[in-house]
Motif scaffolding. Structure first.
Motif, PDB file in Angstrom:
ATOM      1  N   GLU A 154     -43.877  -2.940  32.506  1.00 15.78           N
ATOM      2  CA  GLU A 154     -42.682  -3.443  33.201  1.00 15.78           C
ATOM      3  C   GLU A 154     -43.061  -4.345  34.380  1.00 15.78           C
ATOM      4  OE1 GLU A 154     -41.482  -0.962  30.390  1.00 15.78           O
ATOM      5  OE2 GLU A 154     -42.716  -0.139  32.007  1.00 15.78           O
ATOM      6  N   HIS A 155     -44.142  -4.000  35.080  1.00 13.92           N
ATOM      7  CA  HIS A 155     -44.608  -4.876  36.163  1.00 13.92           C
ATOM      8  C   HIS A 155     -44.998  -6.251  35.614  1.00 13.92           C
ATOM      9  CE1 HIS A 155     -44.880  -1.032  38.278  1.00 13.92           C
ATOM     10  NE2 HIS A 155     -45.136  -1.665  39.403  1.00 13.92           N
ATOM     11  N   ALA A 156     -45.719  -6.262  34.482  1.00 15.89           N
ATOM     12  CA  ALA A 156     -46.182  -7.524  33.906  1.00 15.89           C
ATOM     13  C   ALA A 156     -45.017  -8.367  33.403  1.00 15.89           C
ATOM     14  CB  ALA A 156     -47.162  -7.244  32.771  1.00 15.89           C
ATOM     15  N   VAL A 157     -44.038  -7.731  32.769  1.00 16.03           N
ATOM     16  CA  VAL A 157     -42.889  -8.457  32.223  1.00 16.03           C
ATOM     17  C   VAL A 157     -42.047  -9.065  33.343  1.00 16.03           C
ATOM     18  CG1 VAL A 157     -40.702  -8.176  31.007  1.00 16.03           C
ATOM     19  CG2 VAL A 157     -42.781  -7.176  30.057  1.00 16.03           C
ATOM     20  N   LEU A 158     -41.747  -8.276  34.371  1.00 16.41           N
ATOM     21  CA  LEU A 158     -40.934  -8.806  35.466  1.00 16.41           C
ATOM     22  C   LEU A 158     -41.673  -9.905  36.219  1.00 16.41           C
ATOM     23  CD1 LEU A 158     -38.310  -8.712  37.072  1.00 16.41           C
ATOM     24  CD2 LEU A 158     -39.346  -6.960  38.531  1.00 16.41           C
ATOM     25  N   LEU A 159     -42.967  -9.728  36.439  1.00 11.05           N
ATOM     26  CA  LEU A 159     -43.737 -10.766  37.123  1.00 11.05           C
ATOM     27  C   LEU A 159     -43.732 -12.059  36.316  1.00 11.05           C
ATOM     28  CD1 LEU A 159     -45.571 -11.812  39.326  1.00 11.05           C
ATOM     29  CD2 LEU A 159     -47.500 -10.656  38.219  1.00 11.05           C
ATOM     30  N   ALA A 160     -43.892 -11.968  34.997  1.00 16.29           N
ATOM     31  CA  ALA A 160     -43.855 -13.171  34.162  1.00 16.29           C
ATOM     32  C   ALA A 160     -42.491 -13.859  34.275  1.00 16.29           C
ATOM     33  CB  ALA A 160     -44.150 -12.820  32.713  1.00 16.29           C
ATOM     34  N   ALA A 161     -41.420 -13.068  34.299  1.00 13.44           N
ATOM     35  CA  ALA A 161     -40.074 -13.639  34.389  1.00 13.44           C
ATOM     36  C   ALA A 161     -39.861 -14.357  35.716  1.00 13.44           C
ATOM     37  CB  ALA A 161     -39.028 -12.543  34.205  1.00 13.44           C
ATOM     38  N   ILE A 172     -47.806 -12.593  29.324  1.00 11.32           N
ATOM     39  CA  ILE A 172     -48.087 -11.159  29.457  1.00 11.32           C
ATOM     40  C   ILE A 172     -49.361 -10.854  28.685  1.00 11.32           C
ATOM     41  CG2 ILE A 172     -47.210  -8.838  28.968  1.00 11.32           C
ATOM     42  CD1 ILE A 172     -44.366 -10.351  28.913  1.00 11.32           C
ATOM     43  N   VAL A 173     -50.287 -10.143  29.310  1.00 11.08           N
ATOM     44  CA  VAL A 173     -51.587  -9.839  28.714  1.00 11.08           C
ATOM     45  C   VAL A 173     -51.775  -8.330  28.671  1.00 11.08           C
ATOM     46  CG1 VAL A 173     -54.091 -10.112  28.954  1.00 11.08           C
ATOM     47  CG2 VAL A 173     -52.564 -12.021  29.513  1.00 11.08           C
ATOM     48  N   LEU A 174     -52.358  -7.848  27.582  1.00 12.72           N
ATOM     49  CA  LEU A 174     -52.679  -6.427  27.448  1.00 12.72           C
ATOM     50  C   LEU A 174     -54.154  -6.264  27.133  1.00 12.72           C
ATOM     51  CD1 LEU A 174     -49.620  -6.833  25.866  1.00 12.72           C
ATOM     52  CD2 LEU A 174     -49.730  -4.398  26.383  1.00 12.72           C
ATOM     53  N   GLY A 175     -54.752  -5.235  27.718  1.00 15.64           N
ATOM     54  CA  GLY A 175     -56.167  -4.996  27.507  1.00 15.64           C
ATOM     55  C   GLY A 175     -56.616  -3.748  28.233  1.00 15.64           C
ATOM     56  N   GLY A 189     -55.960   1.748  29.611  1.00 14.27           N
ATOM     57  CA  GLY A 189     -55.175   0.741  28.932  1.00 14.27           C
ATOM     58  C   GLY A 189     -54.217   0.140  29.944  1.00 14.27           C
ATOM     59  N   HIS A 190     -54.058  -1.170  29.930  1.00 14.71           N
ATOM     60  CA  HIS A 190     -53.338  -1.809  31.026  1.00 14.71           C
ATOM     61  C   HIS A 190     -52.640  -3.077  30.542  1.00 14.71           C
ATOM     62  CE1 HIS A 190     -52.296  -2.398  35.156  1.00 14.71           C
ATOM     63  NE2 HIS A 190     -53.120  -3.407  35.384  1.00 14.71           N
ATOM     64  N   ALA A 191     -51.633  -3.485  31.284  1.00 17.34           N
ATOM     65  CA  ALA A 191     -50.945  -4.759  31.077  1.00 17.34           C
ATOM     66  C   ALA A 191     -50.876  -5.485  32.409  1.00 17.34           C
ATOM     67  CB  ALA A 191     -49.540  -4.530  30.518  1.00 17.34           C
ATOM     68  N   TRP A 192     -51.011  -6.793  32.359  1.00 15.28           N
ATOM     69  CA  TRP A 192     -50.917  -7.603  33.575  1.00 15.28           C
ATOM     70  C   TRP A 192     -50.378  -8.979  33.185  1.00 15.28           C
ATOM     71  CZ3 TRP A 192     -55.455  -5.922  31.370  1.00 15.28           C
ATOM     72  CH2 TRP A 192     -56.348  -6.881  30.878  1.00 15.28           C
ATOM     73  N   THR A 193     -50.376  -9.891  34.119  1.00 17.29           N
ATOM     74  CA  THR A 193     -49.824 -11.224  33.899  1.00 17.29           C
ATOM     75  C   THR A 193     -50.900 -12.261  34.158  1.00 17.29           C
ATOM     76  OG1 THR A 193     -47.734 -10.362  34.761  1.00 17.29           O
ATOM     77  CG2 THR A 193     -47.885 -12.740  34.471  1.00 17.29           C
ATOM     78  N   GLU A 194     -50.895 -13.324  33.363  1.00 13.14           N
ATOM     79  CA  GLU A 194     -51.683 -14.508  33.677  1.00 13.14           C
ATOM     80  C   GLU A 194     -50.714 -15.627  34.052  1.00 13.14           C
ATOM     81  OE1 GLU A 194     -55.626 -13.734  30.887  1.00 13.14           O
ATOM     82  OE2 GLU A 194     -54.392 -15.516  30.518  1.00 13.14           O
ATOM     83  N   ILE A 195     -50.985 -16.264  35.179  1.00 12.94           N
ATOM     84  CA  ILE A 195     -50.155 -17.363  35.667  1.00 12.94           C
ATOM     85  C   ILE A 195     -51.011 -18.620  35.723  1.00 12.94           C
ATOM     86  CG2 ILE A 195     -48.859 -18.247  37.651  1.00 12.94           C
ATOM     87  CD1 ILE A 195     -48.000 -15.393  38.256  1.00 12.94           C
TER      88      ILE A 195
END
Length: 256
Positions: A154-161, A172-175, A189-195
């Protein structure tokens, strides 16, 4: 939460990570996240796992065993590829064109100004999602804006938006996240954002692991980006399954 990893998840109250992965350092007490040159992943299908990682372009597969692959990568690698129109567009998952995101953007502008940079966006999202929990699934951005609840996805999705709404290309990136902290090495296991900024793609993590004083260093191992942001996005997440590690072994710099 990532549908390919639900069965492995072992949620801890208040944690933002998907699940814990056992870490085996070559010499307990000597390896740190800063020492790592190679990471060996124990996987069920090394061939398919290698294909997933090589397609992503962030890490180099340097060895393949019967039940493992070994990769070499930097501290904060990013997935390959150029910034595309889809990285600026609203979608089913990154629905920044919905009213709840517009309301959050007003709060963001009031807090940090009309042109927030990636770091300011990450800090805002970290504070905005004030209920760090696993009660949500892999929510769309507008649902996160309404609930203010979630884990790293949810952090990654909102940040991407918010990044796209502010004019930044984002994905959105997962790894895997490997942390070097006071308690030793830990992996999740984690999700983050690439900008995409002036220097190209950069890792931006709204869970801010390096803001924790107990964390000395965070290392990211990106596996996939969420390429299909439509209603069938869950099927795209299944690409993670072959590269899902049951265990990680760390090799320090200069190791074999």
């Amino acid at each position: 939460m990532c549908s390919a990893w639900v069965a492995a998840a072992a949620a801890e109250p208040g944690s933002t990570y998907l699940f814990s992965i056992p870490v085996v350092p070559p010499d307990p007490g000597s390896a740190t996240a800063g020492d790592m040159a190679r990471v060996t992943l124990t996987v069920t299908d090394p061939g398919r796992a290698a294909a997933v990682i090589e397609r992503g372009g962030a890490s180099q597969v340097v060895a393949r065993g019967v039940d493992s692959i070994t990769v070499r990568q930097g501290l904060r690698p990013t997935l390959g590829g150029a910034s595309l129109p889809q990285h600026r567009a609203a979608s089913f998952v990154v629905d920044f064109d919905e009213a709840p995101i517009g309301a959050v953007m007003e709060q963001l502008e009031a807090a940090v100004g009309p042109q927030p940079d990636p770091a300011a966006l990450a800090r805002f999202v970290a504070a905005f999602i004030d209920d760090k929990s696993y009660l949500r699934d892999f929510d769309t951005a507008s649902r996160v804006a309404r609930s203010r609840t979630g884990d790293c996805t949810e952090h990654a999705v909102l940040l991407a938006a918010l990044a796209r709404a502010a004019g930044w290309p984002a994905r959105i990136v997962l790894g895997v996240l490997i942390l070097d902290g006071d308690a030793g090495l830990a992996a999740f296991g984690h999700a983050w954002t690439e900008i995409h900024a002036a220097a190209g793609w950069e890792v931006v993590d709204a869970t801010l692991p390096e803001a924790d004083p107990a964390v000395r260093r965070a290392r990211y191992l990106p596996l996939i980006s969420l390429d299909d942001e439509g209603p069938g996005y869950g099927l795209d997440l299944l690409r993670l399954a072959p590269a899902h590690p049951a265990r990680i072994a760390i090799a320090p710099a200069g190791g074999p």
